[in-house]
Write an enzyme that holds these catalytic residues in place. Structure first.
Site, mmCIF file in Angstrom:
data_model
loop_
_atom_site.group_PDB
_atom_site.id
_atom_site.type_symbol
_atom_site.label_atom_id
_atom_site.label_comp_id
_atom_site.label_asym_id
_atom_site.label_seq_id
_atom_site.Cartn_x
_atom_site.Cartn_y
_atom_site.Cartn_z
ATOM 1 N N LYS A 1 0.815 -1.216 0.000
ATOM 2 C CA LYS A 1 0.000 0.000 0.000
ATOM 3 C C LYS A 1 0.846 1.263 0.000
ATOM 4 O O LYS A 1 0.495 2.246 -0.652
ATOM 5 C CB LYS A 1 -0.956 0.017 1.196
ATOM 6 N N THR A 2 1.963 1.270 0.725
ATOM 7 C CA THR A 2 2.796 2.478 0.779
ATOM 8 C C THR A 2 3.370 2.796 -0.599
ATOM 9 O O THR A 2 3.391 3.953 -1.031
ATOM 10 C CB THR A 2 3.929 2.312 1.809
ATOM 11 N N ASP B 1 -4.218 7.693 4.925
ATOM 12 C CA ASP B 1 -3.680 6.358 5.182
ATOM 13 C C ASP B 1 -4.294 5.782 6.455
ATOM 14 O O ASP B 1 -4.736 6.530 7.334
ATOM 15 C CB ASP B 1 -2.152 6.448 5.319
ATOM 16 N N GLU B 2 -4.323 4.453 6.557
ATOM 17 C CA GLU B 2 -4.856 3.754 7.746
ATOM 18 C C GLU B 2 -6.248 4.271 8.107
ATOM 19 O O GLU B 2 -6.561 4.561 9.271
ATOM 20 C CB GLU B 2 -3.896 3.916 8.943
ATOM 21 N N GLN C 1 -7.714 -5.148 9.593
ATOM 22 C CA GLN C 1 -6.626 -4.793 10.507
ATOM 23 C C GLN C 1 -7.026 -3.655 11.449
ATOM 24 O O GLN C 1 -6.153 -2.980 12.003
ATOM 25 C CB GLN C 1 -5.372 -4.413 9.719
ATOM 26 N N ARG D 1 1.896 -11.438 10.008
ATOM 27 C CA ARG D 1 3.257 -10.909 10.191
ATOM 28 C C ARG D 1 4.294 -11.916 9.700
ATOM 29 O O ARG D 1 5.449 -11.556 9.463
ATOM 30 C CB ARG D 1 3.552 -10.611 11.669
#
Length: 737
Positions: free
Chosen positions: A31-32, A216-217, A247, A600
């Protein structure tokens, strides 16, 4: 600009510049990279940097985004890439006068806020021991998030003494902030919202400037942040939000998952692009994580996939007990390390901080260096050091260092000057401070001011009794007396904060340390226990400057990745926590946390549980986690995974031993109905009313526990397995033990 390093969905998101856009970016989906390329593409398409606003949650994330954008297009000086709070601060510094502030207003941090509240309580005669500043500040913060001022709070709250105290402090707190031309962090968001809502020319200016907005987020935004973004984007609708509803793990601190789930309702013409290709994990890990998260109902339908190989199956191990579980994890790490893996490859992710102790001890025994991130080593935590200092004084009354540490923990009004006087007085008498305080003549105590005398005398009395009777008291009894009668546990319980709850969990875990010692020692004494504990703490402080295993909570692990991940403690009541079984929203958030933990892992994922676990000094059999039972059994391997003999298991994991023969299930059909009837009869019969602080009690549902405080109507109990509960006195089925 070349998009060759982006996949088709990422390229589609980068090129979609006009109109509302929701990018559902799954874990490890890049995503970044997508966001930074999208910003760079805007510049390439002729959109001025001045017209772009990119908002995220942390300074670190904002700095990383700016750095990566600059690596693509060069200077970003005219572009706003910052956090929500930084954005609001910029606007308010220009237009503070519009809402009654001078432009040179100051920001009060947490320490400033606490000092202000304590001063107000002192002036108004409100006990800061009964009404903790941390608790009052948490209520004020929640009120501001709901745009609720002091008067609105008073009208909506109950008319109890706690609510009256909060209202009185809140009202004066707001007045003092205004008088001091100051804002707290909540004010930055709230006052910026008020500015934009009340000053149409200011709102229009920023709407015209920020024609293109990215957030973002987005799943972590709260109500105020949602309102701010909605206002700024209302004119041009060129709003791109990036996030993953799977998330959203911070609802307990204000995040509202409905913001991302309802984005298409807010913007009916919104385009939705799902980034489902994962670049982090092998196929089996993604499939296992999806088999868990798909049980949530409040989510957007999506499923991560990868072009990587399936990899090894998820290894599940059911240990005999929690100590053996920790040893298993340490053995596996040691074996893989000797086979060539770096210790930096490994992460142990647990649900609660209190779980770290056994893993710290097991890794130390195996000579494996480790670090505890977003937290401290178990024996280095403040609350553990405090209680160890109390116990050291029972053993050694000449220990002035320990006395100095705890004489004002909890607060007893003994400041540095008073402590210096006590030390000087003790030196004249040729004694330690504690020896002088417990002297029968009471001369030392009489030097204390009135506000401190009673509190210190109460502490000294408790410790003197424990010291004199230590040969007739178990180590557990001494610990309980110190924890409760010194007021240490109650002071944490009164804080009503997440941090305080974590500290209480650690203190309850310390009782497990004591229980294990008493079980193994031939003649357990507090002197021997403290000697052993000191050695254990020294091992904990080993040099771990080389490569090391990483340990942290799953909340702290969000955004990180490791080749090999261990997730221990997968048992009902621990993960998911017991409270989640009474609240569907909490259960879904716990499941999202499990999903975050599993994703993770890049190459190997280990899940573990313990058949018997000791928590808060009590040992119980456990039932394997609901989340374990949700994992597709075809994806699991390990000695605990089998099919039940004589019948096909729908779970794929055992409910008992690892030998292929399951024990009796934890409960049978209709047990819940029978239990409810039993509880109704018990409640009708009432419970003990002659209860006092420090009593051991038993509850039909919650088991055994320790009474922390008693009022006319409420009994607060720290249960060994269920945590802290407030129960109706005389009605709740409590039996004094």
């Amino acid at each position: 600009m070349s998009f060759d390093n982006l996949n088709d969905k990422q390229q589609e998101a980068v090129r979609q510049l006009d109109g509302p856009l929701l990018i559902l970016a799954g874990a490890g989906s890049g995503k970044t990279s997508t966001m930074t390329h999208r910003i760079a593409h805007m510049i390439e398409e002729g959109i001025p940097a001045w017209n772009i606003l990119a908002v995220t949650f942390t300074n670190k994330a904002a700095a990383e985004m700016r750095e990566r954008v600059e690596s693509l297009i060069g200077d970003t000086q005219d572009m706003w890439i910052l956090t929500f709070h930084a954005m609001c601060l910029r606007m308010l510094h220009i237009y503070a006068d519009r809402i009654g502030y001078d432009s040179n207003f100051v920001i009060y941090d947490t320490s400033d806020q606490k000092t202000l509240v304590k001063n107000i309580e002192k002036e108004q005669g409100i006990s800061d021991r009964e009404f903790k500043p941390q608790y009052i500040l948490s209520v004020i913060s929640r009120c501001k998030e709901k745009e609720m001022g002091p008067e609105e709070y008073r009208r909506s709250a109950l008319e109890g003494p706690r609510e009256k105290a909060v209202y009185a402090v809140y009202k004066e707190y707001e007045s003092r902030l205004r008088e001091n031309n100051a804002m707290d962090f909540d004010d930055l968001l709230l006052n910026c919202l008020r500015l934009l809502e009340s000053e149409t020319d200011v709102l229009e200016k920023y709407q015209n400037r920020f024609r293109f907005i990215m957030v973002d987020e987005y799943q972590d935004t709260n109500h105020i942040q949602y309102r701010l973004i909605s206002l700024l984007a209302a004119k041009h609708h060129n709003l791109c939000v990036v996030g993953d509803d799977d998330q959203c793990i911070y609802q307990w601190r204000g995040a509202d998952i409905s913001n991302i789930l309802d984005f298409e309702k807010d913007f009916p013409d919104a385009k939705v692009i799902k980034l489902e290709q994962n670049y982090r994990s092998v196929g089996n890990i993604l499939a296992a994580a999806h088999s868990v998260i798909r049980h949530n109902t409040s989510r957007k339908q999506k499923e991560l996939w990868t072009t990587r190989e399936d990899g090894e199956k998820i290894n599940y191990y059911r240990a005999d007990n929690d100590r053996e579980e920790a040893d298993y994890v340490a053995r596996q790490i040691g074996y893989m390390n000797r086979s060539g893996r770096s210790l930096n490859d490994f992460a142990i992710l647990y649900r609660t901080n209190a779980q770290s102790r056994l893993f710290e001890e097991a890794l130390s025994r195996h000579g494996i260096p480790y670090q505890v991130l977003s937290g401290m080593r178990y024996y280095d935590r403040k609350e553990i050091k405090d209680i160890m200092a109390y116990m050291r004084l029972i053993v050694n009354p000449a220990d002035d260092l320990s006395l100095t540490r705890v004489i004002n923990e909890p607060k007893r009004g003994v400041g540095p000057k008073s402590l210096d006087k006590l030390a000087a007085f003790a030196r004249v008498r040729g004694q330690s401070i504690f020896e002088a305080l417990i002297d029968p003549d009471g001369e030392m105590l009489d030097t204390l001011p009135g506000r401190s005398y009673d509190k210190v005398k109460e502490m000294v009395t408790v410790m003197k009794e424990c010291r004199e009777q230590r040969s007739d008291m178990s180590v557990s009894d001494i610990y309980d007396a110190l924890l409760v009668r010194t007021g240490y546990l109650k002071s944490l319980e009164d804080e009503k904060s997440v941090e305080a709850e974590s500290r209480i969990e650690n203190l309850m875990e310390f009782k497990t340390v004591i229980a294990e010692y008493e079980k193994s020692a031939e003649d357990p004494t507090v002197e021997e226990f403290m000697a052993q504990l000191t050695l254990a703490a020294e091992v904990d402080n080993m040099d771990d400057s080389q490569t090391q295993v990483t340990m942290m909570t799953m909340h702290s692990a969000k955004g990180l990745e490791f080749p090999v991940v261990f997730i221990p403690g997968l048992e009902d009541g621990l993960f998911p926590g017991s409270r989640a079984f009474d609240d569907d929203d909490q259960m879904e958030e716990e499941r999202r946390l499990c999903y975050v933990g599993m994703t993770r892992a890049k190459e190997l994922l280990f899940l573990t549980s313990a058949e018997v676990r000791t928590r808060y000094g009590r040992t119980d059999y456990t039932r394997e986690s609901q989340f374990l039972r949700e994992v597709d059994k075809k994806l699991l391997t390990g000695s605990a995974v089998y099919q039940r003999r004589g019948q096909r298991s729908s779970l794929g994991v055992s409910s008992g031993s690892r030998d292929g023969f399951a024990k009796e299930p934890a409960y049978k059909p209709f047990d819940a109905l029978k239990y409810a009837k039993q509880q109704t009869r018990k409640a009708a019969a009432g419970g003990d009313t002659d209860l006092n602080q420090g009593d051991r009690v038993k509850h039909g549902k919650f088991g055994e526990g320790l009474v922390i405080s008693v009022t006319d109507s409420i009994v607060t109990v720290a249960f060994d397995t269920a945590g802290i509960k407030k129960l109706a006195k005389g009605i709740a089925p409590l039996k004094k033990l």
